[in-house]
Each structure stands twice: as C-alpha cells, then as structure tokens.
Design a protein around this motif. Structure first.
Motif, PDB file in Angstrom:
ATOM      1  N   ASN A 195       0.777  -1.202   0.004  1.00 27.17           N
ATOM      2  CA  ASN A 195      -0.176   0.013   0.044  1.00 27.17           C
ATOM      3  C   ASN A 195       0.905   1.409  -0.056  1.00 27.17           C
ATOM      4  O   ASN A 195       0.492   2.156  -0.745  1.00 27.17           O
ATOM      5  N   THR A 196       1.901   1.319   0.748  1.00 26.72           N
ATOM      6  CA  THR A 196       2.812   2.619   0.987  1.00 26.72           C
ATOM      7  C   THR A 196       3.465   2.653  -0.454  1.00 26.72           C
ATOM      8  O   THR A 196       3.583   3.735  -0.897  1.00 26.72           O
ATOM      9  N   TYR A 197       3.956   1.295  -0.915  1.00 27.20           N
ATOM     10  CA  TYR A 197       4.467   1.576  -2.449  1.00 27.20           C
ATOM     11  C   TYR A 197       3.865   2.308  -3.413  1.00 27.20           C
ATOM     12  O   TYR A 197       4.061   3.446  -3.899  1.00 27.20           O
ATOM     13  N   ARG A 198       2.195   1.976  -3.498  1.00 31.26           N
ATOM     14  CA  ARG A 198       1.389   2.647  -4.276  1.00 31.26           C
ATOM     15  C   ARG A 198       1.104   4.270  -4.017  1.00 31.26           C
ATOM     16  O   ARG A 198       1.081   4.944  -4.992  1.00 31.26           O
ATOM     17  N   LEU A 199       1.138   4.396  -2.621  1.00 33.04           N
ATOM     18  CA  LEU A 199       0.944   5.904  -2.231  1.00 33.04           C
ATOM     19  C   LEU A 199       2.034   6.541  -2.618  1.00 33.04           C
ATOM     20  O   LEU A 199       2.264   7.920  -3.110  1.00 33.04           O
ATOM     21  N   VAL A 200       3.326   6.210  -2.342  1.00 31.24           N
ATOM     22  CA  VAL A 200       4.594   6.919  -2.507  1.00 31.24           C
ATOM     23  C   VAL A 200       4.675   7.196  -4.235  1.00 31.24           C
ATOM     24  O   VAL A 200       5.055   8.307  -4.385  1.00 31.24           O
ATOM     25  N   GLU A 201       4.594   6.123  -4.818  1.00 28.84           N
ATOM     26  CA  GLU A 201       4.494   6.501  -6.404  1.00 28.84           C
ATOM     27  C   GLU A 201       3.582   7.301  -6.976  1.00 28.84           C
ATOM     28  O   GLU A 201       3.875   7.952  -7.728  1.00 28.84           O
ATOM     29  N   HIS A 202       2.403   7.230  -6.268  1.00 29.03           N
ATOM     30  CA  HIS A 202       1.336   8.075  -6.791  1.00 29.03           C
ATOM     31  C   HIS A 202       1.826   9.577  -6.469  1.00 29.03           C
ATOM     32  O   HIS A 202       1.540  10.346  -7.436  1.00 29.03           O
ATOM     33  N   ARG A 203       2.154   9.715  -5.249  1.00 24.16           N
ATOM     34  CA  ARG A 203       2.484  11.245  -4.921  1.00 24.16           C
ATOM     35  C   ARG A 203       3.787  11.460  -5.570  1.00 24.16           C
ATOM     36  O   ARG A 203       3.662  12.771  -6.160  1.00 24.16           O
ATOM     37  N   LEU A 204       4.851  10.890  -5.854  1.00 33.09           N
ATOM     38  CA  LEU A 204       6.099  11.350  -6.766  1.00 33.09           C
ATOM     39  C   LEU A 204       5.617  11.681  -8.351  1.00 33.09           C
ATOM     40  O   LEU A 204       5.924  12.525  -8.559  1.00 33.09           O
ATOM     41  N   ASP A 205       4.545  10.752  -8.695  1.00 38.47           N
ATOM     42  CA  ASP A 205       4.301  11.062 -10.149  1.00 38.47           C
ATOM     43  C   ASP A 205       3.456  12.505 -10.036  1.00 38.47           C
ATOM     44  O   ASP A 205       3.735  13.152 -11.287  1.00 38.47           O
ATOM     45  N   ALA A 206       2.584  12.713  -9.107  1.00 32.91           N
ATOM     46  CA  ALA A 206       1.946  13.885  -8.957  1.00 32.91           C
ATOM     47  C   ALA A 206       2.910  15.116  -8.804  1.00 32.91           C
ATOM     48  O   ALA A 206       2.641  16.011  -9.239  1.00 32.91           O
ATOM     49  N   MET A 207       3.728  15.082  -7.968  1.00 34.33           N
ATOM     50  CA  MET A 207       4.618  16.237  -7.587  1.00 34.33           C
ATOM     51  C   MET A 207       5.884  16.384  -8.468  1.00 34.33           C
ATOM     52  O   MET A 207       6.355  17.508  -8.435  1.00 34.33           O
ATOM     53  N   TYR A 208       6.440  15.384  -8.948  1.00 30.58           N
ATOM     54  CA  TYR A 208       7.716  15.341  -9.694  1.00 30.58           C
ATOM     55  C   TYR A 208       7.256  14.631 -10.915  1.00 30.58           C
ATOM     56  O   TYR A 208       8.032  13.607 -11.369  1.00 30.58           O
ATOM     57  N   PRO A 209       6.617  15.113 -11.909  1.00 28.65           N
ATOM     58  CA  PRO A 209       6.297  14.316 -13.264  1.00 28.65           C
ATOM     59  C   PRO A 209       7.770  14.156 -13.956  1.00 28.65           C
ATOM     60  O   PRO A 209       8.378  14.986 -13.757  1.00 28.65           O
ATOM     61  N   THR A 210       7.798  13.241 -14.772  1.00 24.78           N
ATOM     62  CA  THR A 210       9.109  13.152 -15.558  1.00 24.78           C
ATOM     63  C   THR A 210       8.842  12.926 -16.871  1.00 24.78           C
ATOM     64  O   THR A 210       9.869  12.367 -17.809  1.00 24.78           O
ATOM     65  N   GLY A 211       7.837  13.818 -17.543  1.00 26.71           N
ATOM     66  CA  GLY A 211       7.709  13.556 -18.993  1.00 26.71           C
ATOM     67  C   GLY A 211       7.360  12.340 -19.683  1.00 26.71           C
ATOM     68  O   GLY A 211       7.866  12.263 -20.838  1.00 26.71           O
ATOM     69  N   GLY A 212       6.954  11.500 -18.898  1.00 29.08           N
ATOM     70  CA  GLY A 212       6.442  10.208 -19.659  1.00 29.08           C
ATOM     71  C   GLY A 212       7.602   9.305 -19.702  1.00 29.08           C
ATOM     72  O   GLY A 212       7.698   8.113 -20.353  1.00 29.08           O
ATOM     73  N   ALA A 213       8.832   9.653 -19.228  1.00 23.93           N
ATOM     74  CA  ALA A 213       9.864   8.603 -19.359  1.00 23.93           C
ATOM     75  C   ALA A 213       9.906   7.230 -18.502  1.00 23.93           C
ATOM     76  O   ALA A 213      10.395   6.337 -18.766  1.00 23.93           O
ATOM     77  N   ARG A 214       9.013   7.587 -17.634  1.00 27.14           N
ATOM     78  CA  ARG A 214       8.749   6.329 -16.628  1.00 27.14           C
ATOM     79  C   ARG A 214       7.875   5.588 -17.076  1.00 27.14           C
ATOM     80  O   ARG A 214       6.552   5.694 -17.123  1.00 27.14           O
TER      81      ARG A 214
END
Lengths: 239, 251
Positions: free
Chosen positions: B232-251
């Motif tokens: 659950n934590t993994y999913r939360l962290v990944e979602h937050r990182l994607d929302a806050m620090y988008p990487t332009g679709g590289a990931r």
C-alpha cells in the motif's frame, strides 16, 4: 530498462555540485565567524560568550543564500567558553528573520542535549573533515527528522568546534528530488552507513538500509569531500 | 520560563485550531466513511452526545446542523423519531490528493512504519487469543473487499478487516490506534488505487493474513501484515511522486 551510465553520471554531478556548494558556504560561515570572534576577543587570552556575536550575521548570510537548510550556526566544544560548550544556532523564521534556538546543555537535567557524542560533532572534532550526519531523529535537539552538515570551526588554527546546518528531510526532498526524478530508473542517494537519504521511487524509502545491490544495479561514489555518499540505481521494478 | 529550548518549543507548539463542533463533524464523518457507523443507524440523543463528547449543548447542535446541511443525517419527529444516518460523506478527490501531496516521503514512511507496527502487534495477539470461530469470521470479513462495488465501499470493507484484527487481539488501545491510522490513510489509499482492479489483490493480501492465522504461524501472519502495508505504501509513494515530480513520460 537498463541503467544508463551517462544519465547516472549527470545526476551524480548535479548532486555533487549541490553538496560541494553547501560545504563551501559552511566553510565560509566558519571563516567569517572566526574573523569576527578573533576581533571581539582582542588581546584577551580566553574566549568569552560575548565574543560570539559574529555567529548570527554569518549564519544569516548562509541562510539567505541557501533556502533548503532551516537552521545554521556554530557549536563550541566544552572547555572553551564554559564547561558545557555552547551552541549558537539560528533558525529561519517565517518572515525571513532568524531566531536563536536554545538547547539544554546541563548534564543530569531533563532534555539534556548530549551533542558531544553525536556524529556531526564528534567526527568533525576527531577527523577535522566535513561530515554529513543522518537522516536521524534529533532528539533533545531540533526534535525533527533531519540531516546535519558540519565542517570544522577553527580559531588560530585549532579546531574548537563545528560550523553547520540542519536540513529537514522534507526540504531536502524539494531540493534534490527533481535531480533524481530525471533518471528513468529506480535511484537513491545513500549515506556512508548504507542508509537511504532520498529515493525517487516507492522502492527506496528514506532511512531504510539499501542492502545488497539489486540485479542490474549500479553504485556511483559521489566525490564530495570524503562523505561516503553514493548514488545507487537499479532497473525500474514495480511492486 | 525564559526562552524555550528546541524540545520545549515542541511541547508548547500551537494547538490545532479546530473548533470543537468541527471536530465532532470530523469524527462522525470519518466513522461513517470507515463504516463504523452505518446507513440507517440512529445517533444517541443530544444530551447523551453532549455528555460523551464533553462539550456544550450548543456545540453538539452546531455539529448536527452541519451534518444535516450536508445531507449526512436526518432528524425525524414522532414516536419513531430521532437522528439517523442517511447519507455518506462526499469523498473529495481533490482534497485527498492534496492531503497525500502534503505528506513528505519521510512522513509517508513514518505512517507506514506505525501501520506495520500496530498491525503486526495486533495480529500477534490475535493469533494468541482468537478461537477457530473467530478466525472463520475474520475470513468472511477478509474477502468483503473483493466484492465491494465502489471506492467508498472498498474503504469500508478494508477498514472493517483491519479493525477486526484488533478486535481479535482484544486490545482497545490497538483498536483505537488502528482506527486513527485508518482515518489518516485508507481513503487516500483507495483514491490512489484503481478499486476495480486492485480490490482483488487487497482481498488476497487479507486472506494471506487469515491463512497464516489459521495455520497458527505467527511469524507468517506478521510478515503478511508487513507486506500488505508495504505494498500500500509503495502505491501511495509512487502516486505522490508522479503527481509532484512528473518526469515527462520517461517512466
């Protein structure tokens, strides 16, 4: 996706530049303070607490230049201006002003801050080298989850303490995450003790030990003094 | 007392500026969201609420009026009268996203640590204290989330399971801690998860915990709880990182 050596080198260089600049300015904080302290002491053989007025402006200059640290200052070892040592620590206020943070330095009292045994102080005194401590929970100090950077503070060539700054993990994240997120692999900045300082994915959580390198993983040493920082990267993996 | 040291200023930090009636509203809406209070259930009468919450009558009235305005409760007059729960609090996805983004990596990890610690302690006591029938009951609760038909229903089913482990542990304190942790995290979790796709693995995680309990394997039960929290934590962290620090679709 394999780890690109070139992309990794770029991020490693960016991170190194950030830390090197921070340590250079801490050294400037130490040197500026030394000049002021030396002037205030004049011809007296011993240092008094009132001679340390130069710390605040030097700390303010440092905090004015760097937005990430929340506090900075000088820590004097016991026996120089008193038996208990002295922490001249200035914390950034919301309106740009600074306020002194006071610590309990009297042994056998509640909340005694036994800083002499802490890595950020002891290591600088013992080795004379820049030190990076944390992430750690600074109990009886700032009582926060922080990173502390310190360099020696010298007077007339003798190390009498440390100059340093505290960085909250949340602030470090804002400063460094963009660099780590430019990598398209799982990556983490790792301390000399093998603990994660900051990771760019849910795989690398702050404070955890990074452990053995995963398959296809690489580790790059960051040439920042001898802090022992590494950048660890591994092919992206979903959990 | 003169200037305060670092540790002392923590003690005297400002109290949260939440009005008491807002605190009551918050308490009740959270309870409904987690499924602790159900649709159609009747609330205690006004002077009981006043005594239980330890506040003035006017404060309780303000809180009930606010819940009435939101369509969450309804007060009926007459012999079968009283105040009943008739609506579900609206889950505001923008507000949930804001709460998640507002947590730093360190705070998310700390939350996860507390969830794992409390869950592992509870499952150990549950293993020691529950009967075969208790575990059968837990098993039926474990799979509820698989058939939940909305994100809000997943929140309730998921909460029900975690609270039940604390119930089987027979620890009021662990249950209260679990409820607090759920109120902090479970709605955010299901706003990040894709409930249609993810309810299956949530149920599978729950059933793995139950299986370890049935086998009497305390270590396996604790590992299963820890793995569930980590995922659950993994999913939360990944979602937050994607929302806050988008990487332009590289990931």
């Amino acid at each position: 996706m394999t780890v690109s050596a070139k992309a990794l080198a770029t991020t490693a260089a960016e991170l190194s530049t950030w830390f090197v600049e921070m340590y250079a300015d801490l050294t400037a904080l130490a040197e500026n303070t030394e000049k002021g302290v030396s002037r205030a002491r004049g011809k007296r053989p011993t240092l008094a607490e009132r001679d340390l007025k130069a710390v605040q402006p030097a700390a303010e200059t440092f905090l004015g230049k760097h937005v990430t640290p929340e506090a900075a200052g000088i820590i004097i070892r016991p026996g120089v201006v008193g038996d208990e040592g002295d922490i001249e620590w200035w914390k950034r206020g919301e309106d740009g002003s600074t306020a002194r943070v006071l610590f309990t330095l009297t042994p056998q009292t509640a909340g005694f801050y036994d800083f002499e045994t802490l890595e950020w102080f002891r290591n600088v005194i013992e080795t004379g080298r820049p030190t990076l401590t944390g992430p750690y929970l600074d109990y009886a100090g700032m009582d926060q989850y922080i990173l502390t950077m310190t360099v020696p503070f010298r007077l007339d060539g003798t190390i009498i303490g440390a100059a340093g700054c505290d960085i909250e993990l949340a602030a470090l994240e804002s400063a460094l995450m963009p660099m780590l997120r430019r990598l398209d692999v799982d990556a983490a900045l790792v301390s000399q003790h093998g603990r994660i300082v900051l990771g760019n994915s849910g795989r690398f959580l702050v404070g955890n030990r990074v452990g053995e390198l995963p398959t296809g993983g690489v580790s790059v040493d960051l040439p920042i003094h001898e802090l022992g920082l590494t950048l660890v990267a591994a092919p992206r993996e979903r959990f | 007392m003169g200037q305060l040291s670092g540790v002392q200023s923590q003690v005297f930090r400002p109290l949260p500026d939440v009005l008491r009636s807002e605190a009551i509203v918050e308490r009740l809406t959270t309870a409904i969201t987690l499924g602790l209070l159900r649709q159609g259930e009747q609330l205690p009468v006004e002077n009981q609420l006043t005594a239980m919450f330890g506040v003035a009558t006017a404060t309780v009235r303000d809180a009930l009026q606010s819940l009435r305005d939101q369509g969450i409760i309804e007060t009926r007059r007459g012999r079968s009268g009283g105040t009943f729960i008739v609506g579900t609090p609206e889950s505001n996805s923008a507000a949930l996203e804001k709460r998640l983004v507002g947590l730093s990596m360190a705070e998310l990890r700390d939350l996860s640590d507390e969830q794992a610690s409390n869950g592992m302690a509870a499952v150990r006591l549950a293993a020691e204290r529950s009967s075969t029938r208790d575990i059968e009951r837990l098993e039926s609760i474990a799979s509820l989330v698989a058939t939940a038909d909305s994100a809000a229903a997943c929140v309730r089913a998921d909460s029900r399971f975690h609270i039940e482990i604390a119930v089987l542990a027979q620890s009021e304190r662990l249950m209260q801690t679990e409820m607090r942790l759920l109120s902090e995290s479970v709605e955010i979790l299901w706003s990040v998860l894709d409930w249609k796709a993810d309810r299956e693995w949530a149920a599978a995680d729950h059933l793995a915990i139950v299986k370890a309990l049935r086998d009497g394997d305390i270590d396996a039960a604790q590992s299963a709880v820890r793995d569930h929290v980590s995922r659950n934590t993994y999913r939360l962290v990944e979602h937050r990182l994607d929302a806050m620090y988008p990487t332009g679709g590289a990931r």
